[in-house]
Design a protein around this motif. Sequence first.
Motif, PDB file in Angstrom:
ATOM      1  N   GLN A 231      28.048  54.940  38.762  1.00 58.57           N
ATOM      2  CA  GLN A 231      26.208  54.525  39.506  1.00 58.57           C
ATOM      3  C   GLN A 231      25.512  55.236  38.285  1.00 58.57           C
ATOM      4  OE1 GLN A 231      26.262  55.208  43.802  1.00 58.57           O
ATOM      5  NE2 GLN A 231      25.953  52.918  43.813  1.00 58.57           N
ATOM      6  N   THR A 232      25.820  56.131  37.937  1.00 56.97           N
ATOM      7  CA  THR A 232      24.771  57.092  37.173  1.00 56.97           C
ATOM      8  C   THR A 232      24.784  56.897  35.396  1.00 56.97           C
ATOM      9  OG1 THR A 232      26.236  58.894  37.694  1.00 56.97           O
ATOM     10  CG2 THR A 232      24.363  58.293  38.919  1.00 56.97           C
ATOM     11  N   CYS A 233      25.875  56.138  34.804  1.00 61.40           N
ATOM     12  CA  CYS A 233      26.301  56.124  33.764  1.00 61.40           C
ATOM     13  C   CYS A 233      25.024  55.273  33.000  1.00 61.40           C
ATOM     14  CB  CYS A 233      27.162  55.586  33.358  1.00 61.40           C
ATOM     15  SG  CYS A 233      28.078  54.007  34.035  1.00 61.40           S
ATOM     16  N   GLU A 234      24.583  54.577  33.429  1.00 57.40           N
ATOM     17  CA  GLU A 234      23.605  53.602  32.868  1.00 57.40           C
ATOM     18  C   GLU A 234      23.588  53.578  31.671  1.00 57.40           C
ATOM     19  OE1 GLU A 234      20.330  56.422  31.171  1.00 57.40           O
ATOM     20  OE2 GLU A 234      19.547  57.037  33.616  1.00 57.40           O
ATOM     21  N   GLY A 235      25.231  52.265  31.817  1.00 54.51           N
ATOM     22  CA  GLY A 235      25.653  51.216  31.016  1.00 54.51           C
ATOM     23  C   GLY A 235      26.648  52.214  30.258  1.00 54.51           C
ATOM     24  N   ASN A 236      26.792  53.274  29.930  1.00 51.82           N
ATOM     25  CA  ASN A 236      27.330  53.599  28.752  1.00 51.82           C
ATOM     26  C   ASN A 236      28.903  53.944  29.200  1.00 51.82           C
ATOM     27  OD1 ASN A 236      28.235  56.105  26.708  1.00 51.82           O
ATOM     28  ND2 ASN A 236      25.765  56.325  26.395  1.00 51.82           N
ATOM     29  N   ALA A 237      29.578  53.753  28.790  1.00 52.38           N
ATOM     30  CA  ALA A 237      31.207  54.498  28.838  1.00 52.38           C
ATOM     31  C   ALA A 237      31.001  56.097  28.781  1.00 52.38           C
ATOM     32  CB  ALA A 237      31.914  52.813  28.586  1.00 52.38           C
ATOM     33  N   GLU A 238      30.770  56.158  27.396  1.00 52.57           N
ATOM     34  CA  GLU A 238      31.383  57.303  27.128  1.00 52.57           C
ATOM     35  C   GLU A 238      30.784  58.182  28.606  1.00 52.57           C
ATOM     36  OE1 GLU A 238      30.074  58.747  23.263  1.00 52.57           O
ATOM     37  OE2 GLU A 238      31.771  56.977  21.828  1.00 52.57           O
ATOM     38  N   VAL A 239      29.697  57.668  29.116  1.00 56.02           N
ATOM     39  CA  VAL A 239      29.078  59.199  29.757  1.00 56.02           C
ATOM     40  C   VAL A 239      29.624  59.127  30.920  1.00 56.02           C
ATOM     41  CG1 VAL A 239      26.746  59.432  31.088  1.00 56.02           C
ATOM     42  CG2 VAL A 239      26.379  58.541  28.785  1.00 56.02           C
ATOM     43  N   LEU A 240      29.909  57.537  31.370  1.00 58.68           N
ATOM     44  CA  LEU A 240      31.169  58.058  32.889  1.00 58.68           C
ATOM     45  C   LEU A 240      32.195  58.186  32.713  1.00 58.68           C
ATOM     46  CD1 LEU A 240      31.865  55.853  35.036  1.00 58.68           C
ATOM     47  CD2 LEU A 240      32.882  54.351  34.252  1.00 58.68           C
ATOM     48  N   LYS A 241      32.798  58.294  31.747  1.00 55.85           N
ATOM     49  CA  LYS A 241      34.257  58.773  31.496  1.00 55.85           C
ATOM     50  C   LYS A 241      34.092  59.843  30.951  1.00 55.85           C
ATOM     51  CE  LYS A 241      36.556  55.132  28.580  1.00 55.85           C
ATOM     52  NZ  LYS A 241      36.718  54.596  27.603  1.00 55.85           N
ATOM     53  N   GLU A 242      32.880  61.266  30.557  1.00 55.59           N
ATOM     54  CA  GLU A 242      32.190  62.444  30.836  1.00 55.59           C
ATOM     55  C   GLU A 242      32.234  62.944  32.174  1.00 55.59           C
ATOM     56  OE1 GLU A 242      29.957  63.706  28.047  1.00 55.59           O
ATOM     57  OE2 GLU A 242      31.408  63.166  26.207  1.00 55.59           O
ATOM     58  N   LYS A 243      31.302  62.067  32.532  1.00 55.23           N
ATOM     59  CA  LYS A 243      31.283  62.482  34.676  1.00 55.23           C
ATOM     60  C   LYS A 243      32.114  62.671  35.128  1.00 55.23           C
ATOM     61  CE  LYS A 243      26.776  61.446  34.515  1.00 55.23           C
ATOM     62  NZ  LYS A 243      25.443  60.843  35.316  1.00 55.23           N
ATOM     63  N   TRP A 244      33.204  61.205  34.860  1.00 54.25           N
ATOM     64  CA  TRP A 244      34.419  61.217  35.481  1.00 54.25           C
ATOM     65  C   TRP A 244      35.346  62.851  35.369  1.00 54.25           C
ATOM     66  CZ3 TRP A 244      36.904  60.552  39.886  1.00 54.25           C
ATOM     67  CH2 TRP A 244      38.705  59.945  39.493  1.00 54.25           C
ATOM     68  N   VAL A 245      35.800  63.083  33.926  1.00 55.69           N
ATOM     69  CA  VAL A 245      37.263  64.035  33.753  1.00 55.69           C
ATOM     70  C   VAL A 245      36.037  65.284  33.976  1.00 55.69           C
ATOM     71  CG1 VAL A 245      38.223  65.230  31.703  1.00 55.69           C
ATOM     72  CG2 VAL A 245      37.423  62.734  32.159  1.00 55.69           C
ATOM     73  N   SER A 246      34.934  65.777  34.501  1.00 54.52           N
ATOM     74  CA  SER A 246      34.055  67.014  34.627  1.00 54.52           C
ATOM     75  C   SER A 246      35.173  67.410  36.117  1.00 54.52           C
ATOM     76  CB  SER A 246      32.451  66.211  34.730  1.00 54.52           C
ATOM     77  OG  SER A 246      32.495  66.085  35.463  1.00 54.52           O
ATOM     78  N   VAL A 247      35.060  66.424  37.299  1.00 52.43           N
ATOM     79  CA  VAL A 247      35.783  66.708  38.572  1.00 52.43           C
ATOM     80  C   VAL A 247      36.952  67.448  38.168  1.00 52.43           C
ATOM     81  CG1 VAL A 247      37.711  64.731  38.367  1.00 52.43           C
ATOM     82  CG2 VAL A 247      36.264  65.780  40.553  1.00 52.43           C
ATOM     83  N   ILE A 248      37.749  67.801  37.198  1.00 52.21           N
ATOM     84  CA  ILE A 248      38.813  68.634  36.775  1.00 52.21           C
ATOM     85  C   ILE A 248      38.157  69.913  37.231  1.00 52.21           C
ATOM     86  CG2 ILE A 248      40.445  67.157  35.560  1.00 52.21           C
ATOM     87  CD1 ILE A 248      39.852  68.128  33.890  1.00 52.21           C
ATOM     88  N   HIS A 249      36.994  70.076  36.519  1.00 51.65           N
ATOM     89  CA  HIS A 249      36.533  71.428  36.098  1.00 51.65           C
ATOM     90  C   HIS A 249      35.920  71.939  37.731  1.00 51.65           C
ATOM     91  CE1 HIS A 249      37.425  71.438  31.687  1.00 51.65           C
ATOM     92  NE2 HIS A 249      35.905  70.150  32.108  1.00 51.65           N
ATOM     93  N   HIS A 250      35.573  71.316  37.895  1.00 49.62           N
ATOM     94  CA  HIS A 250      34.387  71.235  39.775  1.00 49.62           C
ATOM     95  C   HIS A 250      35.502  72.090  40.338  1.00 49.62           C
ATOM     96  CE1 HIS A 250      31.707  71.110  42.511  1.00 49.62           C
ATOM     97  NE2 HIS A 250      32.349  70.468  42.902  1.00 49.62           N
ATOM     98  N   VAL A 251      36.537  71.473  40.345  1.00 50.02           N
ATOM     99  CA  VAL A 251      37.096  71.403  41.718  1.00 50.02           C
ATOM    100  C   VAL A 251      37.694  73.046  41.628  1.00 50.02           C
ATOM    101  CG1 VAL A 251      38.082  69.791  41.923  1.00 50.02           C
ATOM    102  CG2 VAL A 251      39.301  71.005  40.936  1.00 50.02           C
ATOM    103  N   THR A 252      37.488  73.598  40.414  1.00 50.61           N
ATOM    104  CA  THR A 252      38.351  74.649  39.493  1.00 50.61           C
ATOM    105  C   THR A 252      36.668  76.229  40.272  1.00 50.61           C
ATOM    106  OG1 THR A 252      38.120  75.094  37.573  1.00 50.61           O
ATOM    107  CG2 THR A 252      40.120  74.047  38.976  1.00 50.61           C
ATOM    108  N   ASN A 253      36.297  75.630  40.416  1.00 48.40           N
ATOM    109  CA  ASN A 253      34.806  76.925  40.797  1.00 48.40           C
ATOM    110  C   ASN A 253      34.212  76.213  39.401  1.00 48.40           C
ATOM    111  OD1 ASN A 253      32.819  77.619  42.003  1.00 48.40           O
ATOM    112  ND2 ASN A 253      34.030  79.518  42.460  1.00 48.40           N
ATOM    113  N   ARG A 254      34.540  76.077  38.268  1.00 50.08           N
ATOM    114  CA  ARG A 254      33.811  75.923  37.239  1.00 50.08           C
ATOM    115  C   ARG A 254      32.814  74.942  37.339  1.00 50.08           C
ATOM    116  NH1 ARG A 254      36.885  74.793  31.426  1.00 50.08           N
ATOM    117  NH2 ARG A 254      34.933  75.379  30.229  1.00 50.08           N
TER     118      ARG A 254
END
Length: 547
Positions: A405-428
Amino acid sequence: GCKHDAVATEGESSSVFAEEPDNSSVSLQSVSVQCYSVMVDATTQTDVDKCDAAVQCSVDVCDSVNTDHIYAAVPAEEGEGGEVVNQGGQSQDLFFSDNEFSEGSQPQDIQSDSEYNASSSEPSQSTQESQTSNDSHKDRLFVVFEEQLKKLLQRCIKGGSLIAMEDMKEMENEGSQLTLELTCVNGCSYRWQSPPTVSSTKGVGNLLLAASVFFSGIHFAKFERFCKNMNLKTISEDTYTTLRKKYVFPAIEKTWAKEQNAVLSSMKSREVVLCGDGRCDSPGHCAKYCTYTFIDVESQKFADFKVISCTQVSSSNAMEIRGFKEALKSIEENGVKVSTISTDRHPQIVKEMRASNPEKHHEFDPWHVAKGVSKKLAIAAKRKECVGLGEWIPSIVNHLWWSAQTCEGNAEVLKEKWVSVIHHVTNRHDWPGNKHYHRCAHEPLDEPTKRTKLWLSPGSEAHKALVRTVKDKRLLKDLDHLTKCIHTTTLEVYHSMYLKYLPKRTHFGYDVMIHASMLAALDHNNNANREQVSVLLTQLSFLSTTV
């Protein structure tokens, strides 16, 4: 009127209803039956020559009978003084069928009040009957017990004479319609019907039953058992099938054609975004029918659908793609310009969009993608070494929705936001190297929150399982089709409502599948813009953005 053969004595008048001690005969006892010789004013009689003074009937009651009903007499004979009289003892119908009247003419064998002259402003009797038939569905209907009904029919409707129970003859079974041949003690007979006959059906009630059963989504076998359990007179399954095919189906077709034309006309002035999904009548490879439906995202109304039978294709696996092609072709042939289509991740539809519709943007429903991610994580979380992964599944799914919903139509932004979850779950919560998204969008976490969170250890089995799922090649490729976040929630809700008309555990014929689908689409379109639905969709959107 009916003439009495003899005048009873005064003592006999009190025993007319002596066999009815209960309160149900009160209305009948209220009729004044004077059985002794009295002086009678001619103004209180409907016809002094034909009605004996022993039966007192008010003028207004008999006038309403004469004007509201038509008596179909036998061929009339001319009596003395040029007076037209009926042959005694013959049956007279209270209702005419439509084919008994020719347009612009009136029957010659109808009795009417000699003092009544119809003005030019009053409708003809045939017109009144037509209006009565058209408005009969507006009348309230009641469940009437047979014994109570016979009590109401104990007196002749024309003269008030008594009618014996043994003189009531029921005609052949006509579904919900009841037809009685009534004969009074003076030999006057006529026919009583309820409900009235319309067109070629035996009673308008039969048609109302057939339409109501189908419109309500009730299987006729259940309705038939319901009527049998309470001994309710009703139509047979053959009659139901005949009336449904002859009257109900054409009415649905006409209404759906009008509704579809209105929807398609409103779509011609803009570029249209469609949501499509298929629904099979049974799971797996044994499905016989597949209904593919397209809905307009802007108006939330159905544009078209196609019902495909397994006999029309090579196998049941090819039904959904066949329905997709035919429904899309039908919409575009009506002058609608489709710019975007959102579907599930059906491989055949993906190939069809890539090969035959490259000018259209193909989107995936985020709900289907999120459901696939949730299933994979749930399977991995069951492993003993992946303790703690299950606690993160709801947040990971919400994160996927938020990323789309927040990627504003940009597939690269969408992928970077999605992959960032693997860092968030480790408190990074921040990381270098990305082009667009470098840190978590949430506010900095305080120390109590950090201590209560069940963080995953980097390199643990649970974290490795999450990384494999998040960075799956097919999933990352499918994210290219989530940039506009066009979900098909409305279609999923519709498929639940669809079961009201076509439950999966019941087998239906092809014509029933077509018309029940039309009925379900009309049901949905009629409620598409209701305020309650709008509030529900707003709440669903809010929940999907909650991390």
